[in-house]
Design a protein around this motif. Sequence first.
Motif, PDB file in Angstrom:
ATOM      1  N   GLY A 189     -47.648 -19.598  33.504  1.00  0.00           N
ATOM      2  CA  GLY A 189     -47.221 -18.379  34.187  1.00  0.00           C
ATOM      3  C   GLY A 189     -45.908 -18.516  34.915  1.00  0.00           C
ATOM      4  N   ASP A 190     -45.457 -19.733  35.208  1.00  0.00           N
ATOM      5  CA  ASP A 190     -44.147 -19.912  35.826  1.00  0.00           C
ATOM      6  C   ASP A 190     -43.064 -19.510  34.827  1.00  0.00           C
ATOM      7  N   PRO A 191     -42.064 -18.748  35.249  1.00  0.00           N
ATOM      8  CA  PRO A 191     -41.042 -18.283  34.304  1.00  0.00           C
ATOM      9  C   PRO A 191     -40.184 -19.435  33.778  1.00  0.00           C
ATOM     10  N   THR A 192     -40.126 -19.568  32.473  1.00  0.00           N
ATOM     11  CA  THR A 192     -39.248 -20.557  31.842  1.00  0.00           C
ATOM     12  C   THR A 192     -38.059 -19.896  31.161  1.00  0.00           C
ATOM     13  N   HIS A 193     -38.077 -18.567  31.088  1.00  0.00           N
ATOM     14  CA  HIS A 193     -37.038 -17.834  30.371  1.00  0.00           C
ATOM     15  C   HIS A 193     -36.008 -17.210  31.304  1.00  0.00           C
ATOM     16  N   ASP A 194     -36.172 -17.379  32.616  1.00  0.00           N
ATOM     17  CA  ASP A 194     -35.351 -16.643  33.580  1.00  0.00           C
ATOM     18  C   ASP A 194     -34.899 -17.581  34.697  1.00  0.00           C
ATOM     19  N   THR A 204     -33.000 -16.991  37.115  1.00  0.00           N
ATOM     20  CA  THR A 204     -32.800 -16.356  38.431  1.00  0.00           C
ATOM     21  C   THR A 204     -34.038 -16.478  39.318  1.00  0.00           C
ATOM     22  N   ARG A 205     -35.156 -16.855  38.746  1.00  0.00           N
ATOM     23  CA  ARG A 205     -36.423 -16.827  39.481  1.00  0.00           C
ATOM     24  C   ARG A 205     -36.869 -18.245  39.849  1.00  0.00           C
ATOM     25  N   PRO A 206     -36.980 -18.542  41.135  1.00  0.00           N
ATOM     26  CA  PRO A 206     -37.445 -19.872  41.537  1.00  0.00           C
ATOM     27  C   PRO A 206     -38.937 -20.029  41.274  1.00  0.00           C
ATOM     28  N   TRP A 207     -39.356 -21.266  41.044  1.00  0.00           N
ATOM     29  CA  TRP A 207     -40.779 -21.544  40.955  1.00  0.00           C
ATOM     30  C   TRP A 207     -41.352 -21.687  42.358  1.00  0.00           C
ATOM     31  N   PRO A 208     -42.651 -21.482  42.516  1.00  0.00           N
ATOM     32  CA  PRO A 208     -43.260 -21.646  43.843  1.00  0.00           C
ATOM     33  C   PRO A 208     -43.021 -23.041  44.405  1.00  0.00           C
ATOM     34  N   PRO A 209     -42.869 -23.151  45.715  1.00  0.00           N
ATOM     35  CA  PRO A 209     -42.511 -24.448  46.323  1.00  0.00           C
ATOM     36  C   PRO A 209     -43.625 -25.491  46.270  1.00  0.00           C
ATOM     37  N   ASP A 210     -44.845 -25.082  45.905  1.00  0.00           N
ATOM     38  CA  ASP A 210     -45.937 -26.054  45.888  1.00  0.00           C
ATOM     39  C   ASP A 210     -46.097 -26.759  44.543  1.00  0.00           C
ATOM     40  N   ARG A 211     -45.146 -26.576  43.621  1.00  0.00           N
ATOM     41  CA  ARG A 211     -45.259 -27.213  42.318  1.00  0.00           C
ATOM     42  C   ARG A 211     -45.092 -28.738  42.435  1.00  0.00           C
ATOM     43  N   ARG A 212     -45.776 -29.439  41.565  1.00  0.00           N
ATOM     44  CA  ARG A 212     -45.716 -30.900  41.548  1.00  0.00           C
ATOM     45  C   ARG A 212     -44.295 -31.381  41.315  1.00  0.00           C
ATOM     46  N   THR A 213     -43.873 -32.365  42.059  1.00  0.00           N
ATOM     47  CA  THR A 213     -42.563 -32.995  41.857  1.00  0.00           C
ATOM     48  C   THR A 213     -42.749 -34.478  41.599  1.00  0.00           C
ATOM     49  N   ILE A 214     -41.901 -35.011  40.728  1.00  0.00           N
ATOM     50  CA  ILE A 214     -41.925 -36.427  40.373  1.00  0.00           C
ATOM     51  C   ILE A 214     -40.545 -37.008  40.656  1.00  0.00           C
ATOM     52  N   GLU A 215     -40.486 -38.051  41.452  1.00  0.00           N
ATOM     53  CA  GLU A 215     -39.232 -38.776  41.625  1.00  0.00           C
ATOM     54  C   GLU A 215     -39.109 -39.773  40.484  1.00  0.00           C
ATOM     55  N   ALA A 216     -38.166 -39.536  39.582  1.00  0.00           N
ATOM     56  CA  ALA A 216     -38.085 -40.303  38.336  1.00  0.00           C
ATOM     57  C   ALA A 216     -37.150 -41.491  38.404  1.00  0.00           C
TER      58      ALA A 216
END
Length: 378
Positions: free
Chosen positions: A290-295, A297-309
């Motif tokens: 449901g997170d927009p991958t085509h746009d 201009t739209r940020p994803w919600p701030p609670d999304r998982r992040t990985i320090e690579a």
Amino acid sequence: MNEDSGRAEPPPSFRPPPTPALTRRALLGLAATAGVGAANVGAFAYAGDLFPEDRLTPARFVDRFEQVAGRHPGFRRNHAKGVSVSGHFTANGDGSDVSKAVVFESGRTTPVTGRFSLSGGAPDIADAGLLVRGLGLLFALPNSEQWRTAMINTPVFPDSTPEGFYERILASKPLPATGKPDPRKMADFLAAHPETAEAMAFNRRHPPTSGFGDSTFNGLNAFRFTNAAGATVPVRWSLTPLQPAGPGTAGDGGGAGKAPDRNYLFDALISNLAERPLRWRLMLTVGRPGDPTHDATRPWPPDRRTIEAGTLTLDAVRTEAEGNARDINFDPLVLPDGIAASDDPLLSARSAVYAQSYRRRAGEPKQPSPVDVSKVLR
């Protein structure tokens, strides 16, 4: 587009020409034989203007940049002002959880060539804090693979489609009398593009830092990452600085009561890199269904998982010249196995337009860069 009326006519739709049957990876292998600096996959994949007259072609897109900023032979049509850097990326292995790309293998150190830049088509533009800052990177991987990315320091992109970007270039053209866009033209554009108005408002809530060294750079577009088990997830990436924010990192361009020097952002970057390496964490943000991958201009919600690579280290800076970042096309679709394009229409458009810009400047005489490292360090 009728410039006299001050209102933009609907632009033609953008359709990149069909990619030949030869795969992008095969093209990359062919291009790599000419050397990293000369490799230009986009020029192969998008050779020629294969569109009908009423289509928004890469050539027309580049023409629009020249219409607004003037023609500056030998320079990029956007982000013309820049400086070359180099260093390496050291992976910690955590990125392999979402991508099988070798760049994320634990302990791997990958050579990197990069370029810091400012938005706009004029190579001698005066540095300004509100100009968009860019960082292009080329990761040189084994077996002729490469990963190229062009990032900027805003959290979202102002446009969701190539057509919107094309219109905004003209609406943003500064008036000679004020140095700012025509308010009426910009108002008309934003009324027709509420997504851009929302993106600009979001970016204003994240003001720029003091310089290049303490900026966060964002990939903006979504990509598809696939790991060794075959699981695919949407990912956006960012580089977050390990340098503290503030005037001590990038300088203010002059002392109290003085106007900023014309190249103050670049001068501070060059001086800092001469003293010590600059480092950034590579952060991968993993999207959910449901997170927009085509746009973009739209940020994803701030609670999304992040990985320090891993950590990007830049430790050398050079005036743009033959053999360094000057001659690299930072095509965002040059990707290693394990990273693929999403459904964002800006990706194919960026690739095609970058290739068109590259072809033009590659055939033009080269002019000295206004950012001269030797003058700053002497």
